[in-house]
Design an enzyme around this catalytic site. Sequence first.
Site, PDB file in Angstrom:
ATOM      1  CG  HIS A  17      -1.842   1.115   1.289  1.00  0.00           C
ATOM      2  ND1 HIS A  17      -1.557   2.308   1.680  1.00  0.00           N
ATOM      3  CD2 HIS A  17      -3.185   1.114   0.718  1.00  0.00           C
ATOM      4  CE1 HIS A  17      -2.679   3.051   1.508  1.00  0.00           C
ATOM      5  NE2 HIS A  17      -3.865   2.342   1.286  1.00  0.00           N
ATOM      6  CG  ASP A  19      -0.666   5.936   3.231  1.00  0.00           C
ATOM      7  OD1 ASP A  19      -0.170   6.828   2.614  1.00  0.00           O
ATOM      8  OD2 ASP A  19      -2.028   5.879   3.394  1.00  0.00           O
ATOM      9  CE  LYS A  20       1.168   0.396   7.526  1.00  0.00           C
ATOM     10  NZ  LYS A  20       1.815   0.816   8.700  1.00  0.00           N
ATOM     11  CD  GLU A  52       7.048  12.268   9.200  1.00  0.00           C
ATOM     12  OE1 GLU A  52       6.450  11.628   8.643  1.00  0.00           O
ATOM     13  OE2 GLU A  52       7.170  12.617  10.458  1.00  0.00           O
ATOM     14  CD  GLU A  65      12.765  17.204  11.677  1.00  0.00           C
ATOM     15  OE1 GLU A  65      12.328  17.698  10.652  1.00  0.00           O
ATOM     16  OE2 GLU A  65      12.031  16.624  12.725  1.00  0.00           O
ATOM     17  CE  LYS A 176      -7.532   0.411   1.684  1.00  0.00           C
ATOM     18  NZ  LYS A 176      -8.366   1.752   1.471  1.00  0.00           N
ATOM     19  CG  PHE A 241      -6.418  -3.199  -7.500  1.00  0.00           C
ATOM     20  CD1 PHE A 241      -5.559  -2.012  -7.668  1.00  0.00           C
ATOM     21  CD2 PHE A 241      -6.527  -3.273  -5.987  1.00  0.00           C
ATOM     22  CE1 PHE A 241      -5.048  -1.253  -6.644  1.00  0.00           C
ATOM     23  CE2 PHE A 241      -5.655  -2.946  -5.037  1.00  0.00           C
ATOM     24  CZ  PHE A 241      -4.928  -1.675  -5.456  1.00  0.00           C
ATOM     25  CG  ASP A 249      -4.146   7.039  -3.504  1.00  0.00           C
ATOM     26  OD1 ASP A 249      -3.795   8.081  -3.589  1.00  0.00           O
ATOM     27  OD2 ASP A 249      -4.844   6.485  -2.502  1.00  0.00           O
ATOM     28  CB  ALA A 250       0.384  10.454  -3.217  1.00  0.00           C
ATOM     29  NE  ARG A 255      -1.520   9.206   3.285  1.00  0.00           N
ATOM     30  CZ  ARG A 255      -1.854   9.825   2.322  1.00  0.00           C
ATOM     31  NH1 ARG A 255      -2.345  11.002   2.157  1.00  0.00           N
ATOM     32  NH2 ARG A 255      -1.397   9.258   1.122  1.00  0.00           N
ATOM     33  CE  LYS A 256      -4.232   3.203   4.803  1.00  0.00           C
ATOM     34  NZ  LYS A 256      -4.273   4.868   4.642  1.00  0.00           N
ATOM     35  CE  LYS A 276       6.441  10.499  14.908  1.00  0.00           C
ATOM     36  NZ  LYS A 276       5.245  10.555  15.543  1.00  0.00           N
ATOM     37  CE  LYS A 280      12.114  11.898  17.321  1.00  0.00           C
ATOM     38  NZ  LYS A 280      13.793  11.791  17.159  1.00  0.00           N
ATOM     39  CG  ASP A 282       4.111  10.626  19.012  1.00  0.00           C
ATOM     40  OD1 ASP A 282       3.217  10.917  20.017  1.00  0.00           O
ATOM     41  OD2 ASP A 282       4.364  11.360  18.215  1.00  0.00           O
TER      42      ASP A 282
END
Length: 397
Positions: A17, A19-20, A52, A65, A176, A241, A249-250, A255-256, A276, A280, A282
Amino acid sequence: MSRKNYLFTSESVSEGHPDKVCDRISDEIVDLFYREALEQGMDPAQVRVACETFATTNRIIIGGETRGPSSVTHAKIEDAARRAIKSIGYEQNGFHWQTAKVEILLHEQSADIAQGVDSGAKKDEGAGDQGIMFGYACDETPALMPAPLYYAQRILQLLAEARHSGKEKALGPDSKSQVTVQYKNGKPVGATHIVVSHQHIDESLTSDDMLKLVKPYVKKALPAGWITKDTVWHVNPTGKFFIGGPDGDAGLTGRKIIVDTYGGAAPHGGGAFSGKDPTKVDRSAAYAARYLAKNVVAAGLARQCTIQLSYAIGVSKPLSIYVDTHGTGKVAEAKLEKAIAKVMDLSPRGIRTHLALNRPIYARTSSYGHFGRAVEKDGGFSWEKTDLVKALKAAVK
């Protein structure tokens, strides 16, 4: 009283995917910094990465960074990105590991951020940012994960294994899944709806063709008896598909986050994990919260457990610890909160030390979820261990 009979749905996405793909590249760069630090004899605790990645048609942009060994060059970063894309399986005209243009825009970490982490109120290392993190566990599956997400992930893992092995040559990397689970008396008992959208490299394949291909893997992924004659199937429901991945798709890192955690069955603090380093919170505190929640359930202290931790940048100790056992606990939640603080040092340094997070372990977390994966199979996800069971039982007595 909470509902006992209902439907709940979770989705998953594959390593291909868009994003992945970006999550994988970002985590490969985190691992690169740790490997180089260890090779150069640098203290890995000094590594800082906030990376990123953006992907579109035959183009990758990497920004963020970093702080670490000077041996991490742009050439090595580009090579890590290309190897990641190749490993996923992208050799398509619109996105190819060899021909994609890679632009690197990484720079040194802000000195203002660095001082908060390094000084830690002059006593201990502080958190890399403020925020809230959640961990969750329940007894619905052997991995102590919510059933809808666990099985949605498993479907795509099996299909990916078949694609990589060459058994299913018609499959492309992008896919998906979605599983709607029926709950009766609070327990998952079956799948009412199955959705799978899978890229195929043979443009002539139809939705019916893909249904026949996918169905055996779905049946293998789900418990016996969960699929019945009433289960509704949607496989490539829009038709073909063929164009997939960042060419279709960008993609973007982070985002997931619901796919990465609990499929919507539990709260999410909002911060993404991939790209990260573990200063961090998060990332590291979300791992710690999952670890603690899983041990609470594994210890039989509750059938379901949500834990929230909160932090402030530059402050070493959590501001709060919150436990909710959703009416399933055998011990008062306030008592569990005290026990959790007793059995684990929840400072950023304490978490990283306890879970051995200053290592190049992150690329493999970037797809099919950060939680619920077999400890042995995945090389030792330390936050999936249940080695605090005895300590927790002793702490609540």
